[in-house]
Design an enzyme around this catalytic site. Structure first.
Site, short mmCIF file in Angstrom:
data_model
loop_
_atom_site.label_atom_id
_atom_site.label_comp_id
_atom_site.label_asym_id
_atom_site.label_seq_id
_atom_site.Cartn_x
_atom_site.Cartn_y
_atom_site.Cartn_z
N THR A 37 80.65 -6.53 9.66
CA THR A 37 80.45 -7.36 10.90
C THR A 37 82.21 -6.79 11.35
O THR A 37 83.00 -6.44 10.54
CB THR A 37 80.56 -8.47 10.50
OG1 THR A 37 81.20 -9.65 10.04
CG2 THR A 37 79.02 -8.77 9.78
N THR A 135 81.91 -24.77 2.07
CA THR A 135 83.04 -24.71 2.40
C THR A 135 82.53 -26.74 2.11
O THR A 135 81.48 -27.39 2.01
CB THR A 135 82.92 -24.66 4.17
OG1 THR A 135 83.25 -24.95 4.19
CG2 THR A 135 81.56 -25.08 4.79
N ASP A 136 83.52 -27.23 2.37
CA ASP A 136 84.16 -28.22 2.17
C ASP A 136 83.61 -28.88 3.70
O ASP A 136 83.12 -30.60 3.59
CB ASP A 136 85.49 -28.84 1.93
CG ASP A 136 86.35 -28.04 3.11
OD1 ASP A 136 86.03 -27.30 4.42
OD2 ASP A 136 87.69 -28.75 3.45
N GLU A 137 83.24 -28.30 4.69
CA GLU A 137 83.06 -28.62 5.88
C GLU A 137 81.42 -29.23 6.03
O GLU A 137 80.66 -29.89 6.76
CB GLU A 137 83.15 -27.27 7.05
CG GLU A 137 84.50 -27.40 6.94
CD GLU A 137 84.86 -26.22 8.83
OE1 GLU A 137 83.81 -25.64 9.51
OE2 GLU A 137 85.88 -25.31 7.93
N TYR A 161 78.31 -23.75 12.39
CA TYR A 161 78.34 -23.13 11.26
C TYR A 161 77.96 -23.65 9.73
O TYR A 161 77.07 -23.60 9.20
CB TYR A 161 79.77 -22.90 10.87
CG TYR A 161 80.70 -22.24 9.41
CD1 TYR A 161 80.42 -21.03 9.39
CD2 TYR A 161 81.81 -23.29 8.97
CE1 TYR A 161 81.05 -20.87 7.62
CE2 TYR A 161 82.19 -22.99 7.85
CZ TYR A 161 82.18 -22.16 7.39
OH TYR A 161 82.43 -21.06 5.97
N SER A 164 75.03 -24.22 8.92
CA SER A 164 73.69 -23.29 8.58
C SER A 164 74.37 -23.04 6.95
O SER A 164 73.55 -21.99 5.67
CB SER A 164 74.53 -21.61 8.97
OG SER A 164 76.02 -21.22 8.58
N LYS A 165 75.76 -23.66 6.45
CA LYS A 165 76.37 -23.54 5.17
C LYS A 165 75.96 -24.85 3.89
O LYS A 165 75.51 -24.06 3.08
CB LYS A 165 77.71 -23.69 4.63
CG LYS A 165 78.04 -22.58 5.98
CD LYS A 165 78.85 -20.64 5.28
CE LYS A 165 79.15 -21.21 2.76
NZ LYS A 165 79.67 -19.88 2.67
N LYS A 200 91.44 -16.94 12.83
CA LYS A 200 91.86 -18.14 12.31
C LYS A 200 92.65 -19.02 12.48
O LYS A 200 94.38 -18.42 12.67
CB LYS A 200 91.60 -17.93 10.72
CG LYS A 200 89.81 -17.54 10.76
CD LYS A 200 89.27 -18.74 10.88
CE LYS A 200 87.44 -17.96 10.31
NZ LYS A 200 87.11 -17.85 9.34
N PRO A 294 84.76 -28.31 20.47
CA PRO A 294 83.80 -29.72 21.11
C PRO A 294 82.88 -30.10 19.05
O PRO A 294 82.86 -28.98 18.75
CB PRO A 294 82.18 -28.78 21.65
CG PRO A 294 83.04 -27.91 22.28
CD PRO A 294 84.43 -27.28 21.30
N TYR A 353 81.83 7.51 9.01
CA TYR A 353 80.60 7.67 7.87
C TYR A 353 79.21 6.73 8.97
O TYR A 353 78.00 7.09 7.75
CB TYR A 353 80.64 5.78 6.78
CG TYR A 353 82.22 6.63 6.66
CD1 TYR A 353 82.02 6.82 4.78
CD2 TYR A 353 82.83 6.16 6.85
CE1 TYR A 353 83.08 7.01 4.68
CE2 TYR A 353 84.60 5.95 6.02
CZ TYR A 353 84.26 6.69 4.84
OH TYR A 353 86.11 6.74 3.96
#
Ligand code: NAD
Ligand code: TYD
Length: 356
Positions: A37, A135-137, A161, A164-165, A200, A294, A353
């Site tokens: 991606t 993740t800690d999130e 995010y 979903s994790k 990031k 937000p 490719y």
């Protein structure tokens, strides 16, 4: 080939650092499945693209035929799942990709792993590991005086995010509990270091500073993150893979809580020293407070005592040493930044490719 592991998302920030460190430290073959991606860049793996121990396969973790083919061909003793959509701000603007890869993709991958594992001999079954990188999130946001997140903290994800994790973590847990699949989950705090895509916080600030652009601090800049140098994270994953107990969760953190504004000011300080502005002013002059994200989580912090106690891991870098290395790396690798940012390298890969 013997002793092979499969990683997913190994062309991203942490995955690429993991592939490089695996080859350096373990010297064993590694199959790298990545969809490429916008966040995946083979440029990050240039030095190992012709190393026969690194087998790169472009594909989606949600593509069963592709994943099954890889398992049949390479018969890995472990799978480490880094593949994900990982940027909170992108998840706010468009959550769908996050559900597709992080939830459905992980589900499809688990199904393939389950089918593969079921057919292994009992010795191979015992040895096999599926390590899920999270993740800690997923634990939500802490108040200033709350204790740091432990493995027992309640799941309270706040962004698309982290939701979903969290969903993927639950699926992994359920596959361990229901089918007996030897799963391991690691929940890690914010990583920084070489090869991080410059959207990031830390790489964005370094690159914007050098380009004399504004340094956009969200809200009041008093949000806290627990920063961990990426190579320390990679070492932790290697150790959990070898020494972790199936179905256990290990929190990984840097013992290093820092306010965003302090992080940005430290970056400015390092750049003032290492590459002073031509006009003699400080990069701090470029700091701007902008509208907050937000639902912005106020504080994350990890209690990483379990992994230290049970597995003997703790981070080697301090924030000072790690940040200096990171700033130095970006100063020396602006070509990498430009190529991954414009997608120039990806376009070339597509051209070269795409139809092969
Ligand atoms: P990243 O966004 O830099 O890289 C993700 C990689 O996954 C990319 O190479 C991308 O091409 C690939 N990918 C995306 N969808 C895919 C799919 N469907 N199939 C195959 N490959 C796909 O992410 P990162 O920062 O390296 O994070 C890696 C993992 O670590 C993620 O699971 C993330 O949730 C977790 N994590 C990251 C941090 C952090 O600070 N970066 C902290 C804790 C946990
Ligand atoms: P980020 O690197 O996106 O990681 P995460 O949101 O997963 O913690 O952001 C780290 C912190 O920095 C977070 O509190 C949001 C803040 N931030 C800014 O203040 N400005 C920015 O331009 C970015 C990208 C992040």
């Amino acid at each position: 080939m013997e002793d092979v592991i499969v990683v997913t998302g190994g062309a991203g920030f942490i995955g690429a650092n993991f592939v490089l460190s695996w080859l350096e430290e373990e010297g064993r073959a590694i199959v790298n499945l990545d969809k490429l991606t916008y966040a995946g860049n083979l440029r990050s793996l240039e030095q190992v693209m012709s190393d026969e121990r690194h087998i790169f396969i472009r594909g989606d973790i949600g593509d069963r035929a592709c994943v099954e083919g890889i398992f049949r061909m390479y018969r890995p003793w472990a799978v480490v799942n880094f593949a994900a959509e990982s940027h909170v701000d992108r998840s706010i603007h468009g959550p769908r990709d996050f559900i597709e890869t992080n939830v459905l993709g992980t589900f499809e991958l688990l199904e393939c792993v389950r089918a593969y594992w079921t057919e292994l001999s009992s010795d191979e079954k015992r040895r096999f590991r599926f390590l899920h990188v999270s993740t800690d999130e997923v634990y939500g946001s802490l108040h200033p005086n709350d204790p740091p997140f432990s493995e027992e903290s309640r799941y309270q994800p706040n962004s698309p995010y982290s939701a979903s994790k969290a969903a993927s973590d639950h699926l992994v847990r359920a596959y361990g509990h229901t089918y007996g699949l030897p799963v391991l989950t690691t929940n890690c705090s914010n990583n920084y270091g070489p090869l991080q895509f410059p959207e990031k916080l830390i790489p964005l600030m370094i690159v914007n500073a050098l380009e004399l652009k504004e340094l956009p601090v969200y809200g009041d800049g008093q949000q806290i993150r627990d920063w961990l140098y990426v190579r320390d994270h990679c070492a932790a994953i290697r150790m959990v893979l070898r020494g972790g107990r199936p179905s256990e969760v290990y929190n990984i953190g840097g013992w290093n809580e820092m306010k965003n504004l302090d992080v940005v000011e430290r970056i400015c300080g390092l750049l003032d020293e290492m590459k002073p502005r031509a006009d003699g002013k400080s990069y701090r002059e470029q700091i701007r407070f902008v509208k907050d994200r937000p639902g912005h989580d106020r504080r994350y912090a990890i209690n990483a005592s379990k992994i230290q106690r049970e597995i003997g891991w703790k981070p080697k870098e301090t924030f000072e040493s790690g940040l200096r290395k990171t700033v130095e790396w970006y100063l020396n690798n602006m070509e990498w930044v430009n190529e991954v940012r414009t997608g120039a390298y990806r376009d070339w890969i597509e051209k070269n490719y795409g139809s092969r």
